[in-house]
Motif scaffolding. Structure first.
Motif, PDB file in Angstrom:
ATOM      1  N   TYR A 286       0.847  -1.171   0.000  1.00 59.28           N
ATOM      2  CA  TYR A 286       0.000   0.000   0.000  1.00 59.28           C
ATOM      3  C   TYR A 286       0.896   1.239   0.000  1.00 59.28           C
ATOM      4  O   TYR A 286       1.366   1.683   1.044  1.00 59.28           O
ATOM      5  N   ASP A 287       1.144   1.777  -1.175  1.00 54.73           N
ATOM      6  CA  ASP A 287       2.014   2.948  -1.264  1.00 54.73           C
ATOM      7  C   ASP A 287       1.334   4.191  -0.719  1.00 54.73           C
ATOM      8  O   ASP A 287       1.981   5.098  -0.212  1.00 54.73           O
ATOM      9  N   TYR A 288      -0.001   4.251  -0.862  1.00 56.16           N
ATOM     10  CA  TYR A 288      -0.730   5.433  -0.440  1.00 56.16           C
ATOM     11  C   TYR A 288      -1.421   5.164   0.890  1.00 56.16           C
ATOM     12  O   TYR A 288      -2.249   4.259   1.000  1.00 56.16           O
ATOM     13  N   ASN A 289      -1.028   5.944   1.900  1.00 57.20           N
ATOM     14  CA  ASN A 289      -1.734   5.927   3.179  1.00 57.20           C
ATOM     15  C   ASN A 289      -1.952   4.509   3.710  1.00 57.20           C
ATOM     16  O   ASN A 289      -3.082   4.054   3.829  1.00 57.20           O
ATOM     17  N   PRO A 290      -0.882   3.806   4.024  1.00 58.46           N
ATOM     18  CA  PRO A 290      -1.038   2.419   4.476  1.00 58.46           C
ATOM     19  C   PRO A 290      -1.853   2.276   5.748  1.00 58.46           C
ATOM     20  O   PRO A 290      -2.448   1.233   5.992  1.00 58.46           O
ATOM     21  N   GLU A 291      -1.893   3.345   6.571  1.00 59.50           N
ATOM     22  CA  GLU A 291      -2.644   3.266   7.827  1.00 59.50           C
ATOM     23  C   GLU A 291      -4.097   3.700   7.670  1.00 59.50           C
ATOM     24  O   GLU A 291      -4.842   3.753   8.658  1.00 59.50           O
ATOM     25  N   LEU A 292      -4.535   4.009   6.453  1.00 53.56           N
ATOM     26  CA  LEU A 292      -5.899   4.489   6.231  1.00 53.56           C
ATOM     27  C   LEU A 292      -6.935   3.522   6.781  1.00 53.56           C
ATOM     28  O   LEU A 292      -7.901   3.924   7.441  1.00 53.56           O
ATOM     29  N   ILE A 293      -6.733   2.237   6.529  1.00 50.95           N
ATOM     30  CA  ILE A 293      -7.709   1.239   6.949  1.00 50.95           C
ATOM     31  C   ILE A 293      -7.780   1.120   8.472  1.00 50.95           C
ATOM     32  O   ILE A 293      -8.784   0.677   9.031  1.00 50.95           O
ATOM     33  N   ASP A 294      -6.695   1.552   9.161  1.00 53.96           N
ATOM     34  CA  ASP A 294      -6.707   1.499  10.623  1.00 53.96           C
ATOM     35  C   ASP A 294      -7.744   2.447  11.208  1.00 53.96           C
ATOM     36  O   ASP A 294      -8.220   2.246  12.336  1.00 53.96           O
ATOM     37  N   TYR A 295      -8.087   3.493  10.454  1.00 53.11           N
ATOM     38  CA  TYR A 295      -9.074   4.462  10.927  1.00 53.11           C
ATOM     39  C   TYR A 295     -10.459   4.232  10.315  1.00 53.11           C
ATOM     40  O   TYR A 295     -11.472   4.471  10.972  1.00 53.11           O
ATOM     41  N   LEU A 296     -10.493   3.794   9.070  1.00 56.81           N
ATOM     42  CA  LEU A 296     -11.784   3.558   8.411  1.00 56.81           C
ATOM     43  C   LEU A 296     -12.383   2.213   8.775  1.00 56.81           C
ATOM     44  O   LEU A 296     -13.577   1.984   8.578  1.00 56.81           O
ATOM     45  N   GLY A 297     -11.563   1.301   9.276  1.00 55.48           N
ATOM     46  CA  GLY A 297     -12.066  -0.006   9.648  1.00 55.48           C
ATOM     47  C   GLY A 297     -12.350  -0.875   8.434  1.00 55.48           C
ATOM     48  O   GLY A 297     -11.808  -0.672   7.349  1.00 55.48           O
ATOM     49  N   TYR A 298     -13.254  -1.841   8.625  1.00 53.61           N
ATOM     50  CA  TYR A 298     -13.550  -2.808   7.573  1.00 53.61           C
ATOM     51  C   TYR A 298     -15.027  -2.827   7.195  1.00 53.61           C
ATOM     52  O   TYR A 298     -15.489  -3.758   6.531  1.00 53.61           O
ATOM     53  N   GLY A 299     -15.777  -1.802   7.584  1.00 53.13           N
ATOM     54  CA  GLY A 299     -17.185  -1.757   7.203  1.00 53.13           C
ATOM     55  C   GLY A 299     -17.992  -0.872   8.128  1.00 53.13           C
ATOM     56  O   GLY A 299     -17.454  -0.207   9.020  1.00 53.13           O
ATOM     57  N   TYR A 300     -19.307  -0.873   7.919  1.00 52.81           N
ATOM     58  CA  TYR A 300     -20.203  -0.111   8.795  1.00 52.81           C
ATOM     59  C   TYR A 300     -21.546  -0.808   8.885  1.00 52.81           C
ATOM     60  O   TYR A 300     -21.898  -1.683   8.071  1.00 52.81           O
TER      61      TYR A 300
END
Length: 372
Positions: A286-300
């Motif tokens: 993940y070249d772009y914002n590898p930690e993005l998923i740490d804040y957005l999670g995996y769903g809602y």
């Protein structure tokens, strides 16, 4: 082919196409129509009568056809005319209060004033151009919040401006359903585009602080034709991209596949959406914002509660840490219109925008929407 069978085939095709485009079609209507397609005319006639008497205009139309052709009953032209009239009057009353009706009439006047070509294809092209005859629909909410107030912290300073706490927020979201039923499952194939903008209207330069772009392709599988559809109403699978259109250090971008499950319990509707990030598959990183998923999670998980003219919505997103978010909204029709609503929105947590995905935001906004 005999004339009667040909007519019957036409009406079957008509209603088949009509209801493959409606995800939340009535289960009762589907049961009646399933009996009709199985040539159980007497049973379907009774079911359509029950539906038509409580205001189902599609059922009324089929009753008119059945009485006209003696399907499940003797031919009775007076009953046929009665139910055709009920159906047409019902749909006329719906259209009568449609605020775009006069606009459509004036668009037709433009076409009628144009000199027609003798070539059929050329005439169709001119008609499409002058009347905008395209199957574009609302996808997510389309709203405009003149006042959106943040009451904690500061925004990411990316434009060398000092962002104010009060700004204007708006979202445009459209979809195009381009085909259906390729697999014989009544599935609907769609493309969509959503743009969410945060506009510092009250700053000296009135710049756009952040804009997020979300194109997607998805397939929706309605469950209304299955026996186990009392709770699960539909499933959607999608491929999506989301980014803020910037470059360098300020770029926020990711690609993901998602699946959504739509449920209904009494008047409570819900959606469970899960996603999996698939950025940069070639490099396996993940070249772009590898930690993005740490804040957005995996769903809602989203809940919608309609009550009379009110609509309440609650969206919960959590990654089992301290980086979740909660979003709530409320809509109510304005001026007795069906295409303009008061829109109230509140947000608390992470991921309100891509540029501030790791910045906690508490915010409320007020404005209007043109879709629910």
């Amino acid at each position: 082919m005999e004339v009667g069978k040909f007519k019957n085939l036409k009406i079957l095709i008509l209603f088949y196409l009509l209801f493959t485009t409606n995800l939340f079609s009535s289960v009762e209507f589907q049961d009646a129509y399933k009996s009709y397609k199985a040539d159980d005319f007497k049973k379907s006639l009774e079911m359509f009568l029950e539906l038509a008497e409580v205001g189902d205009y599609d059922a009324a139309y089929i009753l008119g056809y059945m009485y006209e052709h003696g399907e499940g009953c003797d031919i009775d032209m007076s009953q046929s005319a009665k139910w055709y009239k009920v159906s047409s009057k019902g749909y006329y009353n719906q259209l009568k209060y449609n605020q775009t009706r006069d606009v459509d009439k004036n668009q037709r006047k433009i076409y009628e004033s144009i000199k027609k070509s003798k070539d059929t294809d050329t005439r169709d092209t001119i008609r499409q151009y002058t009347q905008s005859l395209y199957n574009i629909k609302a996808h997510k909410e389309n709203y405009f919040l003149p006042i959106s107030y943040r009451f904690n912290g500061t925004y990411e300073d990316t434009n060398k401006h000092q962002a104010r706490d009060v700004e204007t927020e708006f979202q445009v979201s459209l979809k195009f359903d381009f085909t259906s039923n390729l697999l014989g499952l009544d599935e609907i194939y769609s493309v969509a585009y959503t743009q969410l903008a945060f506009w510092q209207l009250y700053s000296d330069s009135a710049y756009f602080r952040e804009t997020n772009y979300n194109p997607e392709f998805f397939i929706t599988f309605p469950m209304s034709t299955t026996e186990n559809s009392d709770f699960l109403k539909g499933i959607r699978v999608a491929f999506e991209h989301e980014s803020n259109g910037r470059g360098g250090k300020e770029e926020r971008s990711w690609n993901f596949v998602s699946s959504s499950f739509f449920f209904q319990y009494k008047i409570i509707f819900s959606e469970l959406k899960l996603w999996y990030r698939v950025d940069n598959l070639r490099s396996k990183s993940y070249d772009y914002n590898p930690e993005l998923i740490d804040y957005l999670g995996y769903g809602y998980l989203k809940f919608l509660v309609p009550y009379k003219k009110h609509l309440f919505e609650l969206k919960l997103r959590h990654n089992f840490s301290d980086s979740g978010a909660i979003e709530a909204s409320y809509t109510y029709p304005l001026f007795e219109r069906k295409d303009l609503f008061l829109y109230l929105k509140g947000f608390s947590g992470y991921g309100e925008s891509l540029i501030d995905y790791d910045n906690k935001v508490n915010k409320v906004g007020v404005g209007f929407s043109i879709s629910r």
